[in-house]
Design a protein around this motif. Structure first.
Motif, PDB file in Angstrom:
ATOM      1  N   UNK A 159       0.845  -1.201   0.000  1.00 21.24           N
ATOM      2  CA  UNK A 159       0.000   0.000   0.000  1.00 21.24           C
ATOM      3  C   UNK A 159       0.880   1.251   0.000  1.00 21.24           C
ATOM      4  N   UNK A 161       0.454   4.009   1.337  1.00 21.75           N
ATOM      5  CA  UNK A 161       0.545   4.623   2.663  1.00 21.75           C
ATOM      6  C   UNK A 161       1.611   3.935   3.514  1.00 21.75           C
ATOM      7  N   UNK A 162       1.781   2.637   3.328  1.00 21.91           N
ATOM      8  CA  UNK A 162       2.811   1.917   4.083  1.00 21.91           C
ATOM      9  C   UNK A 162       4.198   2.365   3.635  1.00 21.91           C
ATOM     10  N   UNK A 163       4.340   2.598   2.351  1.00 26.16           N
ATOM     11  CA  UNK A 163       5.624   3.084   1.839  1.00 26.16           C
ATOM     12  C   UNK A 163       5.894   4.490   2.376  1.00 26.16           C
ATOM     13  N   UNK A 165       4.810   5.831   5.170  1.00 24.77           N
ATOM     14  CA  UNK A 165       5.185   5.712   6.576  1.00 24.77           C
ATOM     15  C   UNK A 165       6.608   5.192   6.719  1.00 24.77           C
TER      16      UNK A 165
ATOM     17  N   UNK B 178       2.593   3.782  13.366  1.00 24.08           N
ATOM     18  CA  UNK B 178       1.868   4.553  12.361  1.00 24.08           C
ATOM     19  C   UNK B 178       0.739   3.709  11.766  1.00 24.08           C
ATOM     20  N   UNK B 179       1.085   2.515  11.326  1.00 22.35           N
ATOM     21  CA  UNK B 179       0.094   1.653  10.681  1.00 22.35           C
ATOM     22  C   UNK B 179      -0.989   1.237  11.659  1.00 22.35           C
TER      23      UNK B 179
END
Lengths: 205, 205
Positions: A159, A161-163, A165, B178-179
DNA sequence: GTCTATAATCAGATAGAC
DNA sequence: GTCTATCTGATTATAGAC
């Protein structure tokens, strides 16, 4: 206000701005060096060379001092991102940003905050300058991430967003401190090591 | 000491051990939840259900309380490592260890200490149980890392120590927080995401 | 706005009875 | 060893003069 007053007021405001810059600079250094809890307002005042009570005329609380430092570093990140060529390879731009983060950190200029402190979190989230900066940076990086994924450069199964973060987390990566403490590597070597493990991973290619 | 006294003494010591276990367990939870600075000795005493002064009969300082929690988690890591098949694929064992770390962290059981606190560092480094555990874990993981590098599984161009630190750093990886905060992913998904970025990296393969 | 002086609070550690 | 009560020092924040 008469016309003749304007320069005087402006000068005063500039002086104020300079002083506040000095305050935020000191806070930034102390946050990077010892963290939020170990930093005392007395120390900040001493470093700036003013009385503690004067500090509180500029910033209403210790949390707001920290928030100002975070706004500053976020502004610097925005400046760096804006300095990158928008038409360049998105992956290269992302690498450049992570490298910049690592260099700021290695230079001892990256303020770190305890993620669990709730009053601090509240102050940060109520700070529009900080939130705007955070969102702007997230948007810019997010666009590059998605472009790099579409181009088959970054793994599409992760995802975005994971990258994102994962990049943000480089700002408080303990590997940097571990390697720095050991004294076996130069700052440049540490930068390349962390960059490599971040993007290429640990497994042989 | 007479023979008849022995069981009594032993019972007393067992009671003492049980109480200290309760103390360390509470410290572990509080360290995981709020960190060292935000954890107060009063809280620890309240959670255990004893007076603060009694705590100080068991542990001479707040730093020693934290060190005891670190000894405990290091012991757990050793136990887990020992439970792995030594003849198995070293890379698989390393993945298992990192997965275990992430699961402990996601369960809210991973104590975290501020790396900058010098008195805390001194207490930890003076604690033989902690240092022995740390070295034992480092040796076991280090052997697997070098074996995996020799087998062409892990990148041979990375110093083994850098890989080791990268594993240790997963214990305080902010990406997990964060996740977790975002609430978009299950604990299992977070585990696999972080494992993947750690070993395979962000770049598409 | 800057200062000195001080309030107010909190947290780590200890005294001393039992 | 456990308790209550207390000490001690540090720290955030403010009052009030200039």
């Amino acid at each position: 206000m008469s016309a003749i007053d304007t320069p005087k007021t402006s000068f005063k405001q500039r002086m104020l701005q300079v002083r506040e810059d000095a305050i935020v600079h000191a806070v930034n250094r102390l946050l990077a060096e010892k963290g939020f809890d170990a930093m005392t307002v007395d120390e900040v005042a001493a470093q700036v060379g003013i009385a503690k009570a004067s500090l509180y005329k500029h910033f209403p609380s210790k949390e707001d001092l920290a928030a100002a430092a975070m706004v500053r570093v976020m502004q610097r990140a925005q400046d760096f991102i804006s300095s990158l060529p928008p038409e360049a390879d998105p992956l290269e731009n992302l690498r450049a940003v992570v490298r910049w983060v690592l260099q700021v950190k290695l230079a001892g200029d990256m303020p770190t905050l305890p993620s669990q402190n709730s009053s601090l979190r509240a102050t940060l989230m109520a700070n529009n300058d900080y939130m705007d900066g955070l969102m702007e940076v997230s948007d810019r990086l997010g666009a590059w991430i998605e472009a790099a994924q579409a181009a088959g450069q970054l793994s599409a199964k992760l995802p975005a967003i994971a990258i994102l973060y994962t990049f943000f987390a480089r700002a408080c990566d303990s590997v940097v401190e571990f390697l720095q403490m050991g004294g076996l590597f130069t700052d440049e070597q540490i930068t390349e090591l962390v960059l490599s493990t971040c993007f290429e991973g640990l497994i042989a290619r």
